[in-house]
Design a protein around this motif. Sequence first.
Motif, mmCIF file in Angstrom:
data_model
loop_
_atom_site.group_PDB
_atom_site.id
_atom_site.type_symbol
_atom_site.label_atom_id
_atom_site.label_comp_id
_atom_site.label_asym_id
_atom_site.label_seq_id
_atom_site.Cartn_x
_atom_site.Cartn_y
_atom_site.Cartn_z
ATOM 1 N N LEU A 87 0.848 -1.191 0.000
ATOM 2 C CA LEU A 87 0.000 0.000 0.000
ATOM 3 C C LEU A 87 0.881 1.239 0.000
ATOM 4 O O LEU A 87 1.782 1.361 0.836
ATOM 5 N N ASP A 88 0.636 2.142 -0.935
ATOM 6 C CA ASP A 88 1.302 3.440 -0.947
ATOM 7 C C ASP A 88 0.571 4.316 0.063
ATOM 8 O O ASP A 88 -0.578 4.692 -0.147
ATOM 9 N N ASN A 143 5.583 3.119 2.462
ATOM 10 C CA ASN A 143 5.027 1.851 1.987
ATOM 11 C C ASN A 143 4.676 0.939 3.148
ATOM 12 O O ASN A 143 5.465 0.798 4.083
ATOM 13 N N ALA A 144 3.496 0.329 3.073
ATOM 14 C CA ALA A 144 3.112 -0.710 4.032
ATOM 15 C C ALA A 144 2.949 -2.002 3.249
ATOM 16 O O ALA A 144 2.286 -2.006 2.205
ATOM 17 N N MET A 184 -7.632 -5.040 0.292
ATOM 18 C CA MET A 184 -7.857 -4.264 -0.927
ATOM 19 C C MET A 184 -8.794 -3.089 -0.672
ATOM 20 O O MET A 184 -8.671 -2.034 -1.313
ATOM 21 N N LYS A 185 -9.686 -3.248 0.281
ATOM 22 C CA LYS A 185 -10.596 -2.158 0.652
ATOM 23 C C LYS A 185 -9.820 -0.927 1.105
ATOM 24 O O LYS A 185 -10.241 0.209 0.868
ATOM 25 N N PHE A 186 -8.685 -1.141 1.743
ATOM 26 C CA PHE A 186 -7.889 -0.030 2.255
ATOM 27 C C PHE A 186 -6.774 0.380 1.292
ATOM 28 O O PHE A 186 -5.930 1.202 1.637
ATOM 29 N N GLY A 187 -6.779 -0.205 0.095
ATOM 30 C CA GLY A 187 -5.858 0.239 -0.940
ATOM 31 C C GLY A 187 -4.663 -0.651 -1.209
ATOM 32 O O GLY A 187 -3.827 -0.330 -2.059
ATOM 33 N N PHE A 188 -4.547 -1.763 -0.499
ATOM 34 C CA PHE A 188 -3.436 -2.677 -0.771
ATOM 35 C C PHE A 188 -3.596 -3.276 -2.170
ATOM 36 O O PHE A 188 -4.705 -3.590 -2.601
ATOM 37 N N LYS A 189 -2.461 -3.431 -2.865
ATOM 38 C CA LYS A 189 -2.463 -4.024 -4.196
ATOM 39 C C LYS A 189 -1.690 -5.339 -4.189
ATOM 40 O O LYS A 189 -0.717 -5.496 -3.454
#
Length: 289
Positions: free
Chosen positions: A140-141, A261-262, A275-280
């Motif tokens: 996640l950025d 970055n996380a 993915m809901k919180f933006g992780f790819k």
Amino acid sequence: MKVEKMEGIQSTWALYFLIFNFSKEHTLARSGNTIMLKIISDNFQQHATKIPAFCDGMKAFDLKHLLFVDSGLSCDTFNIIYIHRSDVTKEELVEALNYFRLNKLDYCIWVNQESLCSNVESLFKSFNIEEKASEVGMALDLKDYQSISDEKYENIKSVKDSKTLATYANIIAKNWTPADQNILSYYEKTVNYYLDPDNGIQLLIYYHDGQPVSCVELFPSDSKTVGFYGFATLEKYRGMGIGTTLLTFALNMAKDLGFKNAILQGTKDGLNIYMKFGFKDYTTYYEFA
């Protein structure tokens, strides 16, 4: 005719322009993925080796294409072989395998999909090594993440002493039935390293009605990247939103600490939440034994 010819030239140049831009964007995207894959792999490697490399009774070995860790326990949670290059040699793998087998220690092998080529698969087959599980390597950025407020954050405490670290370890251990005593032993042996503020490691515990029920570790590999590990919630307390609350608290903390970055390795059950919180999704990590 001249007009038609000019229109044809313009159309051709327009097509070339579209192809050029697509190729450029594709190259940039691929380059970005390559960089992130390295960031994820570096964090994974450091998490596996940093504490064992300096802890009495533990060892970390770094070969050219793989590394392996001896936690001093017969435990495949901490005794790992990590293959980080697809051109790993048979000699390297034999050295790592023989170490654990001769010392009669349980272990597991981790490799990401980029390194799991035909060469590695052939080596695994020759040693009767089989796939046991897989996790998704995600990132996640944090500039795209907006911090979230939640009154339940008051239930989350940071580990600051040996007693609370034992509580943290107990949550992880209870994810096995019976509870894995090797987990407890590992954190007893490494207590001084986890509590050393110079390591930058953050351990968080969520308490429900005063009972410790969920935990997560934030492990930095550099000033820009932090990995989430040991993310666990006791079975009885799953489905109550506790894990999500702990995740957003951890993301808030990471952002507040200045990380860019996380990263995490997520199970399929948690993908939608991440993915809901933006992780790819960048890669897949496979576990072999």
